[in-house]
Motif scaffolding. Structure first.
Motif, PDB file in Angstrom:
ATOM      1  N   ARG A 222      15.132  -0.334 -11.840  1.00 28.88           N
ATOM      2  CA  ARG A 222      15.068   1.105 -12.144  1.00 28.88           C
ATOM      3  C   ARG A 222      13.653   1.521 -12.543  1.00 28.88           C
ATOM      4  N   VAL A 223      13.016   0.730 -13.406  1.00 25.32           N
ATOM      5  CA  VAL A 223      11.661   1.051 -13.859  1.00 25.32           C
ATOM      6  C   VAL A 223      10.689   1.011 -12.683  1.00 25.32           C
ATOM      7  N   ALA A 224      10.855   0.038 -11.798  1.00 26.76           N
ATOM      8  CA  ALA A 224       9.976  -0.076 -10.624  1.00 26.76           C
ATOM      9  C   ALA A 224      10.116   1.150  -9.721  1.00 26.76           C
ATOM     10  N   LEU A 225      11.330   1.633  -9.522  1.00 28.34           N
ATOM     11  CA  LEU A 225      11.546   2.830  -8.700  1.00 28.34           C
ATOM     12  C   LEU A 225      10.915   4.063  -9.348  1.00 28.34           C
ATOM     13  N   GLU A 226      11.012   4.164 -10.674  1.00 30.16           N
ATOM     14  CA  GLU A 226      10.387   5.286 -11.382  1.00 30.16           C
ATOM     15  C   GLU A 226       8.869   5.235 -11.246  1.00 30.16           C
ATOM     16  N   ARG A 227       8.282   4.042 -11.465  1.00 29.84           N
ATOM     17  CA  ARG A 227       6.828   3.887 -11.329  1.00 29.84           C
ATOM     18  C   ARG A 227       6.377   4.214  -9.909  1.00 29.84           C
ATOM     19  N   MET A 228       7.169   3.775  -8.935  1.00 33.19           N
ATOM     20  CA  MET A 228       6.852   4.022  -7.530  1.00 33.19           C
ATOM     21  C   MET A 228       6.735   5.529  -7.275  1.00 33.19           C
ATOM     22  N   ASN A 229       7.685   6.306  -7.782  1.00 31.24           N
ATOM     23  CA  ASN A 229       7.660   7.759  -7.592  1.00 31.24           C
ATOM     24  C   ASN A 229       6.505   8.407  -8.346  1.00 31.24           C
ATOM     25  N   GLU A 230       6.252   7.943  -9.574  1.00 33.24           N
ATOM     26  CA  GLU A 230       5.167   8.507 -10.378  1.00 33.24           C
ATOM     27  C   GLU A 230       3.809   8.287  -9.730  1.00 33.24           C
TER      28      GLU A 230
ATOM     29  N   ASN B 209       0.808  -1.215   0.000  1.00 30.47           N
ATOM     30  CA  ASN B 209       0.000   0.000   0.000  1.00 30.47           C
ATOM     31  C   ASN B 209       0.847   1.274   0.000  1.00 30.47           C
ATOM     32  N   ARG B 210       0.483   2.216  -0.854  1.00 32.59           N
ATOM     33  CA  ARG B 210       1.283   3.440  -1.009  1.00 32.59           C
ATOM     34  C   ARG B 210       1.279   4.326   0.222  1.00 32.59           C
ATOM     35  N   ALA B 211       0.356   4.113   1.169  1.00 31.86           N
ATOM     36  CA  ALA B 211       0.328   4.908   2.400  1.00 31.86           C
ATOM     37  C   ALA B 211       1.305   4.379   3.445  1.00 31.86           C
ATOM     38  N   LEU B 212       1.916   3.226   3.192  1.00 31.57           N
ATOM     39  CA  LEU B 212       2.929   2.703   4.108  1.00 31.57           C
ATOM     40  C   LEU B 212       4.256   3.395   3.811  1.00 31.57           C
ATOM     41  N   SER B 213       4.894   3.899   4.854  1.00 28.24           N
ATOM     42  CA  SER B 213       6.144   4.626   4.703  1.00 28.24           C
ATOM     43  C   SER B 213       7.287   3.770   5.242  1.00 28.24           C
ATOM     44  N   PHE B 214       8.219   3.378   4.348  1.00 25.81           N
ATOM     45  CA  PHE B 214       9.386   2.564   4.715  1.00 25.81           C
ATOM     46  C   PHE B 214      10.390   2.619   3.579  1.00 25.81           C
ATOM     47  N   ASP B 215      11.557   2.031   3.782  1.00 28.66           N
ATOM     48  CA  ASP B 215      12.594   1.995   2.754  1.00 28.66           C
ATOM     49  C   ASP B 215      12.224   0.934   1.714  1.00 28.66           C
ATOM     50  N   ARG B 216      11.575   1.350   0.655  1.00 31.21           N
ATOM     51  CA  ARG B 216      11.077   0.413  -0.359  1.00 31.21           C
ATOM     52  C   ARG B 216      12.220  -0.252  -1.133  1.00 31.21           C
ATOM     53  N   ASP B 217      13.311   0.458  -1.325  1.00 32.50           N
ATOM     54  CA  ASP B 217      14.432  -0.132  -2.053  1.00 32.50           C
ATOM     55  C   ASP B 217      14.992  -1.341  -1.300  1.00 32.50           C
TER      56      ASP B 217
ATOM     57  N   PHE C  47       3.939   6.370  -4.229  1.00 33.64           N
ATOM     58  CA  PHE C  47       4.235   5.463  -3.124  1.00 33.64           C
ATOM     59  C   PHE C  47       5.239   6.143  -2.201  1.00 33.64           C
ATOM     60  N   LEU C  48       4.977   6.091  -0.895  1.00 30.22           N
ATOM     61  CA  LEU C  48       5.885   6.720   0.070  1.00 30.22           C
ATOM     62  C   LEU C  48       7.148   5.894   0.198  1.00 30.22           C
ATOM     63  N   ASP C  49       8.290   6.573   0.274  1.00 27.39           N
ATOM     64  CA  ASP C  49       9.584   5.900   0.371  1.00 27.39           C
ATOM     65  C   ASP C  49      10.433   6.665   1.372  1.00 27.39           C
ATOM     66  N   VAL C  50      11.004   5.946   2.328  1.00 27.55           N
ATOM     67  CA  VAL C  50      11.881   6.547   3.322  1.00 27.55           C
ATOM     68  C   VAL C  50      13.208   5.827   3.240  1.00 27.55           C
ATOM     69  N   PRO C  51      14.142   6.315   2.410  1.00 32.82           N
ATOM     70  CA  PRO C  51      15.432   5.641   2.292  1.00 32.82           C
ATOM     71  C   PRO C  51      16.204   5.699   3.601  1.00 32.82           C
ATOM     72  N   VAL C  52      16.912   4.628   3.914  1.00 33.41           N
ATOM     73  CA  VAL C  52      17.748   4.591   5.113  1.00 33.41           C
ATOM     74  C   VAL C  52      18.976   5.437   4.839  1.00 33.41           C
ATOM     75  N   LYS C  53      19.298   6.308   5.786  1.00 37.03           N
ATOM     76  CA  LYS C  53      20.456   7.184   5.617  1.00 37.03           C
ATOM     77  C   LYS C  53      21.726   6.385   5.850  1.00 37.03           C
ATOM     78  N   ALA C  54      22.723   6.643   5.006  1.00 38.36           N
ATOM     79  CA  ALA C  54      24.014   5.960   5.147  1.00 38.36           C
ATOM     80  C   ALA C  54      24.705   6.452   6.409  1.00 38.36           C
TER      81      ALA C  54
END
Length: 190
Positions: free
Chosen positions: A119-127, A57-65, A130-137
């Motif tokens: 790459r295509v999946a990440l682009e579609r996700m942004n379009e 679900n796009r309302a879930l916020s987590f590191d999707r990658d 979908f919420l994405d919270v990348p983990v900071k290095a």
């Protein structure tokens, strides 16, 4: 007194189960991850054990990658439920077999091993928002932590006008004109 034969003992040997000794470990040798997931929506969200977590679900916020190519590490048929505003830590495990993912939210539709599919999946996700919270290095000692680039909010999909209910789309009963008076009258079905 003679012992009675149990039902399973009457089965031919090739149809019997033989239980081994020791514990069985599920998903042994597969890549695993543990992620914090927050429900930013206004309704509870359930995710089943088989679902490609990257596409949840796009309302879930987590590191999707980090969840790409993985599903919940739960026995088949189980699910998790996240109430609005709650945060859960979920354990994920890599898919087995051919690592091909089709369906779900339509973000992947291909092999999770292919770089292009990723790459295509990440682009579609942004379009699709979908919420994405990348983990900071983690920063090296003595250096400031690297900041993740700020993402522009995704464009909300345009809403189509709601359709009228079926009752209002039906044509009105046919009317006929009376020749003598010139008025119209409804025809009764009978």
């Amino acid at each position: 007194m003679a012992r009675t034969t149990r039902r399973h003992e009457r089965l031919p040997e090739h149809e019997r189960y033989i239980y081994g000794e020791g514990d069985i470990q599920l998903n042994q040798g597969k890549r695993r991850a543990s992620l914090a997931v927050r429900n930013t929506g206004d309704r509870a969200i359930q995710v089943c054990s088989h679902y490609h977590f990257f596409e949840a679900n796009r309302a879930l916020s987590f590191d999707r990658d980090a969840a790409f190519g993985m599903h919940l590490d739960l026995p088949a048929g189980n699910a998790i439920r996240i109430e609005p505003g709650d945060t859960h830590r979920v354990d994920l495990v890599e898919y087995g077999g051919g690592l091909r993912v089709y369906g779900f939210s339509g973000l992947v539709d291909g092999s999770v091993r292919a770089g292009r599919t990723h790459r295509v999946a990440l682009e579609r996700m942004n379009e699709l928002g979908f919420l994405d919270v990348p983990v900071k290095a983690k920063a090296a000692p003595g250096k400031a932590p690297a900041k993740a680039p700020a993402k522009a909010p995704a464009k909300a999909p345009e809403k189509t006008p709601a359709k009228k209910p079926a009752a209002s789309r039906r044509a009105a009963a046919p009317r006929r004109t009376t020749a003598a008076s010139g008025t119209t009258a409804s025809r009764k079905k009978g």
